[in-house]
Design a protein around this motif. Structure first.
Motif, mmCIF file in Angstrom:
data_model
loop_
_atom_site.group_PDB
_atom_site.id
_atom_site.type_symbol
_atom_site.label_atom_id
_atom_site.label_comp_id
_atom_site.label_asym_id
_atom_site.label_seq_id
_atom_site.Cartn_x
_atom_site.Cartn_y
_atom_site.Cartn_z
ATOM 1 N N GLU A 129 53.814 10.893 -20.606
ATOM 2 C CA GLU A 129 54.380 10.070 -19.539
ATOM 3 C C GLU A 129 55.877 10.340 -19.369
ATOM 4 O O GLU A 129 56.396 10.332 -18.255
ATOM 5 C CB GLU A 129 54.148 8.579 -19.829
ATOM 6 C CG GLU A 129 52.696 8.152 -19.748
ATOM 7 C CD GLU A 129 51.906 8.333 -21.050
ATOM 8 O OE1 GLU A 129 50.775 7.829 -21.116
ATOM 9 O OE2 GLU A 129 52.418 8.968 -22.005
ATOM 10 N N GLY B 156 43.954 8.984 -22.033
ATOM 11 C CA GLY B 156 44.847 7.931 -22.495
ATOM 12 C C GLY B 156 46.169 7.833 -21.762
ATOM 13 O O GLY B 156 47.025 7.032 -22.145
ATOM 14 N N ARG C 171 56.374 11.851 -25.141
ATOM 15 C CA ARG C 171 55.051 11.454 -24.679
ATOM 16 C C ARG C 171 54.803 12.135 -23.333
ATOM 17 O O ARG C 171 55.750 12.406 -22.586
ATOM 18 C CB ARG C 171 54.988 9.944 -24.469
ATOM 19 C CG ARG C 171 55.091 9.109 -25.699
ATOM 20 C CD ARG C 171 55.157 7.597 -25.397
ATOM 21 N NE ARG C 171 54.107 7.143 -24.510
ATOM 22 C CZ ARG C 171 54.334 6.455 -23.382
ATOM 23 N NH1 ARG C 171 55.558 6.148 -22.993
ATOM 24 N NH2 ARG C 171 53.324 6.071 -22.623
ATOM 25 N N ASP D 227 48.966 6.656 -19.392
ATOM 26 C CA ASP D 227 49.235 5.351 -18.802
ATOM 27 C C ASP D 227 49.530 5.548 -17.313
ATOM 28 O O ASP D 227 50.652 5.849 -16.917
ATOM 29 C CB ASP D 227 50.418 4.690 -19.509
ATOM 30 C CG ASP D 227 50.668 3.271 -19.051
ATOM 31 O OD1 ASP D 227 50.333 2.932 -17.893
ATOM 32 O OD2 ASP D 227 51.222 2.497 -19.857
ATOM 33 N N GLN D 228 48.496 5.391 -16.485
ATOM 34 C CA GLN D 228 48.613 5.664 -15.060
ATOM 35 C C GLN D 228 49.600 4.735 -14.371
ATOM 36 O O GLN D 228 50.339 5.165 -13.479
ATOM 37 C CB GLN D 228 47.237 5.586 -14.403
ATOM 38 C CG GLN D 228 46.296 6.659 -14.915
ATOM 39 C CD GLN D 228 44.893 6.551 -14.342
ATOM 40 O OE1 GLN D 228 44.539 5.580 -13.685
ATOM 41 N NE2 GLN D 228 44.078 7.562 -14.604
ATOM 42 N N GLU E 261 52.281 3.384 -15.703
ATOM 43 C CA GLU E 261 53.625 3.837 -16.067
ATOM 44 C C GLU E 261 54.035 5.037 -15.219
ATOM 45 O O GLU E 261 55.151 5.098 -14.705
ATOM 46 C CB GLU E 261 53.675 4.195 -17.555
ATOM 47 C CG GLU E 261 55.032 4.656 -18.037
ATOM 48 C CD GLU E 261 55.073 4.992 -19.517
ATOM 49 O OE1 GLU E 261 56.086 5.587 -19.945
ATOM 50 O OE2 GLU E 261 54.116 4.677 -20.261
#
Length: 173
Positions: A117, A149, A115, A151-152, A154
């Motif tokens: 992230e 999309g 991902r 995940d800021q 995270e």
């Protein structure tokens, strides 16, 4: 470096031995549409793969430049086979990374990539371990952070974990 050829050699070995792995680094970025010059193949693999992977690469003529618990770097004298760098992960990190793998199109067909992230998490760790690479890693992180999309929270957590909140604020402006 002939990425497709090198990727096929490594992927075939990893799959034969049921080792989980993912393409990271420049080729991992390219899976998300961000292209930059890269002269090596960077991979994440589960820690249990390290010894046999190194033996395999050395059997192909690769020289092991560095080996530690979490990393290994390999260089082949034949330019087309180039350099391969591994990051080895275990425990919760391994479970998180490999349970969320996505298969994205690459030069050799579908390839497993983390991902965005998780790619960022690896780059944050690289910044912590090699401060001279901060600007290069931040440039890549900015690209990944711009994806829809993401995940800021995270991502912020990865920066906080390594004491790099200041650098996070450079990308979150």
């Amino acid at each position: 470096m002939d990425f497709a050829r090198v990727y096929e050699l490594v992927a075939r070995f990893m799959e034969l031995h049921n080792y989980r792995y993912a393409v990271i680094g420049g080729w991992g970025l390219s899976a998300y549409g961000f292209y930059r010059a890269t002269l090596d193949l960077d991979l994440a693999a589960e820690s249990r793969a390290q010894a046999s992977t190194i033996d395999y690469l050395e059997s192909l003529g690769y020289e092991t430049l560095h080996r530690s618990l979490g990393y290994s770097n390999h260089l082949h004298p034949e330019h087309d086979l180039g350099r391969i760098d591994f990051v080895y992960v275990s425990g919760d990190t391994s479970q998180k990374l490999f349970s969320a793998i996505r298969h994205k199109e690459g030069p050799a067909g579908p390839m497993p990539v983390p991902r965005p992230e998780h790619l960022i998490a690896l780059k944050v760790l690289a910044m912590k371990n090699a401060p001279e690479r901060v600007q290069q890693e931040l440039a890549d992180i900015r690209l990944l952070y711009s994806l829809d999309g993401i995940d800021q929270a995270e991502v912020l957590g990865y920066f906080e974990k390594h004491g790099l909140e200041k650098q996070f604020h450079e990308i979150d402006e």
